[in-house]
Every structure is written in C-alpha cells, then in structure tokens.
Design a protein around this motif. Structure first.
Motif, PDB file in Angstrom:
ATOM      1  N   TRP A  18      -0.818   4.915  -6.829  1.00 23.73           N
ATOM      2  CA  TRP A  18      -1.715   4.944  -7.976  1.00 23.73           C
ATOM      3  C   TRP A  18      -0.928   5.200  -9.263  1.00 23.73           C
ATOM      4  N   VAL A  34      -6.996  -0.910 -13.225  1.00 26.10           N
ATOM      5  CA  VAL A  34      -6.554   0.194 -12.365  1.00 26.10           C
ATOM      6  C   VAL A  34      -7.224   1.499 -12.791  1.00 26.10           C
ATOM      7  N   ALA A  37     -10.807   1.653 -11.526  1.00 19.62           N
ATOM      8  CA  ALA A  37     -10.863   1.920 -10.084  1.00 19.62           C
ATOM      9  C   ALA A  37     -10.509   3.373  -9.799  1.00 19.62           C
ATOM     10  N   HIS A  38      -9.466   3.866 -10.451  1.00 12.11           N
ATOM     11  CA  HIS A  38      -8.987   5.237 -10.237  1.00 12.11           C
ATOM     12  C   HIS A  38     -10.043   6.263 -10.637  1.00 12.11           C
ATOM     13  N   LEU A  43     -12.525   5.692  -4.251  1.00 15.25           N
ATOM     14  CA  LEU A  43     -11.456   4.692  -4.244  1.00 15.25           C
ATOM     15  C   LEU A  43     -10.097   5.353  -4.422  1.00 15.25           C
ATOM     16  N   PRO A  48      -4.194   1.624  -2.936  1.00 22.69           N
ATOM     17  CA  PRO A  48      -4.461   0.453  -3.766  1.00 22.69           C
ATOM     18  C   PRO A  48      -3.410  -0.639  -3.556  1.00 22.69           C
ATOM     19  N   LEU A  55      -7.195  -6.420  -7.499  1.00 17.25           N
ATOM     20  CA  LEU A  55      -7.031  -5.087  -6.925  1.00 17.25           C
ATOM     21  C   LEU A  55      -7.928  -4.957  -5.697  1.00 17.25           C
ATOM     22  N   PHE A  57      -8.218  -2.522  -1.645  1.00 16.01           N
ATOM     23  CA  PHE A  57      -7.974  -1.195  -1.094  1.00 16.01           C
ATOM     24  C   PHE A  57      -7.764  -1.239   0.411  1.00 16.01           C
TER      25      PHE A  57
END
Length: 124
Positions: A18, A34, A37-38, A43, A48, A55, A57
């Motif tokens: 990450w 990113v 998502a973070h 997630l 990732p 992106l 997972f």
C-alpha cells in the motif's frame, strides 16, 4: 516480494505494498485511485495489485493471487468508473466517483474476506 517476506507478517507485506502504491515513484495506477481504495478499511487489509492501470485485491500476498472483491477501471468515455467483479468478470456497476466505486467493491466482498495471508492461492 523478497525472499525475506516469510520473516515478516502478512500485515507488514500488505502495508508495504500500500505504501508503495500510495507513493509517487511509479506509474502503475493513478494515486487518487489508490487513496480512494485505501480509505476503505475492509480493502486496506487486502493485498493490492495493479494490472493495466486497474486496481484489484487479493486475499494472499503471493502468486497466484486469490482475487477477492471487484476491480475499478479508470473513468471511461462516459465519465463513469466501471466496477467489475473478481478477475474482471461481470459488471457490478458504474459510478460517478472513486469513493462510490470502492464502496461498491466493499459491498460485494464475501463476508469471510479478511486480512490477507502470506503466500499464494493454493499454498496458504
């Protein structure tokens, strides 16, 4: 992943990936994607991965990946983000914002998708 990965915890390996993706030393995926998502706690504990600017997972830190959740594709010609299922199969929806896109990914995560584990799919 380096050979010393086994000496680290899965959480450390996930956090390191990450950090790399959140940095500006690559051109793999848009950093805004990113960050969105973070921001999603469910997630953030998954590993990732990026392919072709998309992106996605994994439930494990190694290869082969154990795809979980969906994939968020960059904004299309229609101005919307396309959210596809695991491995890009099926369409979960289209959204106007990245936040909505990743909320849709989270809403479609299996209940048992927890923190990523060390190793690759089939070896964990």
């Amino acid at each position: 992943m380096t050979d010393d990965a086994d000496a680290r915890s899965a959480a450390d390996v996930v956090a390191e990936e990450w950090r790399f993706l959140l940095g500006d030393t690559h051109d793999l995926v848009d950093t805004e994607t990113v960050r969105a998502a973070h921001a999603q706690p469910r997630l953030r504990v998954l590993f990732p991965l990026v392919a072709h600017g998309v992106l996605y997972f994994s439930g494990c830190t190694g290869m082969p990946a154990a795809h979980v959740g969906g994939q968020v594709y960059p904004r299309g010609a229609d101005g919307l983000f396309r959210v596809r299922g695991p491995k890009g199969v099926g369409t979960l929806g289209r959204t106007e914002t990245l936040e909505e896109a990743f909320a849709l990914v989270v809403a479609n995560l299996p209940e048992d998708s927890g923190p990523a584990v060390l190793g690759g799919a089939g070896r964990v």
